[in-house]
Design a protein around this motif. Structure first.
Motif, PDB file in Angstrom:
ATOM      1  N   ALA A 220      37.839  40.906  25.021  1.00 54.15           N
ATOM      2  CA  ALA A 220      37.447  39.366  25.528  1.00 54.15           C
ATOM      3  C   ALA A 220      38.248  38.786  23.955  1.00 54.15           C
ATOM      4  O   ALA A 220      39.137  39.186  23.319  1.00 54.15           O
ATOM      5  CB  ALA A 220      36.068  39.141  25.076  1.00 54.15           C
TER       6      ALA A 220
ATOM      7  N   ASP B  37      39.548  40.382  30.614  1.00 52.16           N
ATOM      8  CA  ASP B  37      38.481  39.387  30.402  1.00 52.16           C
ATOM      9  C   ASP B  37      38.386  38.305  31.733  1.00 52.16           C
ATOM     10  O   ASP B  37      37.366  38.419  32.245  1.00 52.16           O
ATOM     11  CB  ASP B  37      38.835  38.354  29.165  1.00 52.16           C
TER      12      ASP B  37
ATOM     13  N   ASP C  43      52.263  52.530  30.776  1.00 49.11           N
ATOM     14  CA  ASP C  43      51.235  52.397  29.640  1.00 49.11           C
ATOM     15  C   ASP C  43      50.562  53.812  29.229  1.00 49.11           C
ATOM     16  O   ASP C  43      50.497  54.349  28.044  1.00 49.11           O
ATOM     17  CB  ASP C  43      50.411  51.393  29.542  1.00 49.11           C
TER      18      ASP C  43
ATOM     19  N   THR D 209      46.251  45.122  23.544  1.00 49.50           N
ATOM     20  CA  THR D 209      47.983  45.443  23.714  1.00 49.50           C
ATOM     21  C   THR D 209      48.310  44.498  25.044  1.00 49.50           C
ATOM     22  O   THR D 209      49.828  44.662  25.152  1.00 49.50           O
ATOM     23  CB  THR D 209      48.029  46.641  24.135  1.00 49.50           C
TER      24      THR D 209
HETATM   25  N1  AR6 Z   1      42.172  47.026  34.386  1.00 51.99           N
HETATM   26  C1  AR6 Z   1      42.691  47.779  33.325  1.00 51.99           C
HETATM   27  N2  AR6 Z   1      43.555  47.124  32.482  1.00 51.99           N
HETATM   28  C2  AR6 Z   1      43.762  45.754  32.521  1.00 51.99           C
HETATM   29  C3  AR6 Z   1      43.338  45.102  33.607  1.00 51.99           C
HETATM   30  C4  AR6 Z   1      42.279  45.513  34.457  1.00 51.99           C
HETATM   31  N3  AR6 Z   1      41.761  44.812  35.347  1.00 51.99           N
HETATM   32  N4  AR6 Z   1      43.838  43.707  33.543  1.00 51.99           N
HETATM   33  C5  AR6 Z   1      44.857  43.859  32.564  1.00 51.99           C
HETATM   34  N5  AR6 Z   1      44.950  45.048  31.876  1.00 51.99           N
HETATM   35  P1  AR6 Z   1      44.561  41.755  27.778  1.00 51.99           P
HETATM   36  P2  AR6 Z   1      44.104  41.542  24.821  1.00 51.99           P
HETATM   37  C6  AR6 Z   1      45.531  45.690  30.709  1.00 51.99           C
HETATM   38  O1  AR6 Z   1      45.490  40.672  27.741  1.00 51.99           O
HETATM   39  O2  AR6 Z   1      45.372  41.959  24.666  1.00 51.99           O
HETATM   40  C7  AR6 Z   1      42.272  37.302  27.355  1.00 51.99           C
HETATM   41  O3  AR6 Z   1      42.837  36.038  27.734  1.00 51.99           O
HETATM   42  C8  AR6 Z   1      46.825  44.761  30.374  1.00 51.99           C
HETATM   43  O4  AR6 Z   1      47.959  45.233  31.278  1.00 51.99           O
HETATM   44  O5  AR6 Z   1      43.519  41.777  28.868  1.00 51.99           O
HETATM   45  O6  AR6 Z   1      43.136  42.234  23.946  1.00 51.99           O
HETATM   46  C9  AR6 Z   1      41.307  37.363  26.501  1.00 51.99           C
HETATM   47  O7  AR6 Z   1      40.507  36.389  26.781  1.00 51.99           O
HETATM   48  C10 AR6 Z   1      46.789  45.504  29.019  1.00 51.99           C
HETATM   49  O8  AR6 Z   1      47.549  46.500  28.740  1.00 51.99           O
HETATM   50  O9  AR6 Z   1      43.689  41.995  26.463  1.00 51.99           O
HETATM   51  C11 AR6 Z   1      41.696  37.056  25.185  1.00 51.99           C
HETATM   52  O10 AR6 Z   1      41.836  35.919  24.975  1.00 51.99           O
HETATM   53  C12 AR6 Z   1      45.451  45.412  28.448  1.00 51.99           C
HETATM   54  O11 AR6 Z   1      44.582  45.768  29.444  1.00 51.99           O
HETATM   55  C13 AR6 Z   1      42.830  38.039  25.323  1.00 51.99           C
HETATM   56  O12 AR6 Z   1      43.367  37.808  26.578  1.00 51.99           O
HETATM   57  C14 AR6 Z   1      44.881  44.315  27.540  1.00 51.99           C
HETATM   58  O13 AR6 Z   1      45.237  43.094  27.972  1.00 51.99           O
HETATM   59  C15 AR6 Z   1      42.680  39.356  24.744  1.00 51.99           C
HETATM   60  O14 AR6 Z   1      43.935  39.887  24.734  1.00 51.99           O
END
Ligand code: AR6
Length: 181
Positions: free
Chosen positions: A28, A39, A169, A129
């Motif tokens: 989040a 998220d 990944d 990431t």
């Molecule tokens: N299931 C598994 N992995 C996923 C999914 C999914 N459904 N969707 C994306 N990923 P991120 P952060 C991967 O950006 O870097 C949001 O706007 C994705 O490819 O979701 O912690 C929040 O509100 C990547 O490898 O999380 C925050 O503002 C990983 O999950 C911000 O993004 C994390 O990507 C958080 O950024």
């Protein structure tokens, strides 16, 4: 599927919103009011109840937002998982070198909350990431070390799933993790 720590940690590709674990973890932001990536997917699939509970948590416990590295729990709404544990990962390059400590805190806070709620299984996405730009090579070392440290002293959690969106990944994680076995 690869597994570590006598099968307590499983590493796989997939969609975090489809996991039938007791809890899934949300990557989040401090607003707790939704966003993109994981998220967005969790709030879309889980329905309005999760957002309502997040709003209550903001109002009653964290009016200024959830600090980086901390975690809170809501119900899972319409998701197969019973609970969602929301944590806020560090934005890479924004914390003056404290990024590894803060990322480790995310994993440890989420696991501690699962344990306090008697939850035996939990699924994590790869926190920070995506939009938060933490290099996966570095995040893999930090997250695996944090999970191994936590599980060493904790027996109530029987399964930790680490979910990666792509095989690339997952392969990067497998090259950089610090699980011993
Ligand atoms: N299931 C598994 N992995 C996923 C999914 C999914 N459904 N969707 C994306 N990923 P991120 P952060 C991967 O950006 O870097 C949001 O706007 C994705 O490819 O979701 O912690 C929040 O509100 C990547 O490898 O999380 C925050 O503002 C990983 O999950 C911000 O993004 C994390 O990507 C958080 O950024």
């Amino acid at each position: 599927m690869e597994s570590f720590l006598n099968g307590r940690v499983r590493v796989l590709t997939g969609d975090i919103t489809r996991q039938e674990t007791d809890a899934i973890v949300n990557a989040a932001n401090s607003s707790l009011l939704g966003g993109g990536g994981v998220d967005g997917a969790i709030h879309r699939a889980g329905g309005a109840r999760i957002l309502e509970e997040c709003r209550d948590i903001r109002r009653t416990c964290f009016p200024g937002g959830l600090p980086t590295g901390e975690a809170v729990i809501t119900s899972g709404g319409l998701l197969p998982a019973r609970f969602v544990i929301h944590t806020v990962g560090p934005i890479y390059g924004h914390h003056g070198g404290r990024e590894p400590e803060l990322l480790a805190n995310c994993y440890k806070s989420a696991l501690a909350l699962a344990s306090r709620n008697n939850l035996a299984s939990i699924a994590f996405p790869s926190i920070s990431t995506g939009a938060f730009s933490y290099p996966l090579e570095e995040a893999a070392a930090v997250s695996s070390q944090a999970i191994a440290d936590f599980l060493k002293d904790e027996s109530s959690i029987s399964e930790v799933r680490l979910l990666f969106f792509s095989q690339d990944d997952l392969n990067t994680f497998l090259k950089n993790h610090r699980f011993d076995d």
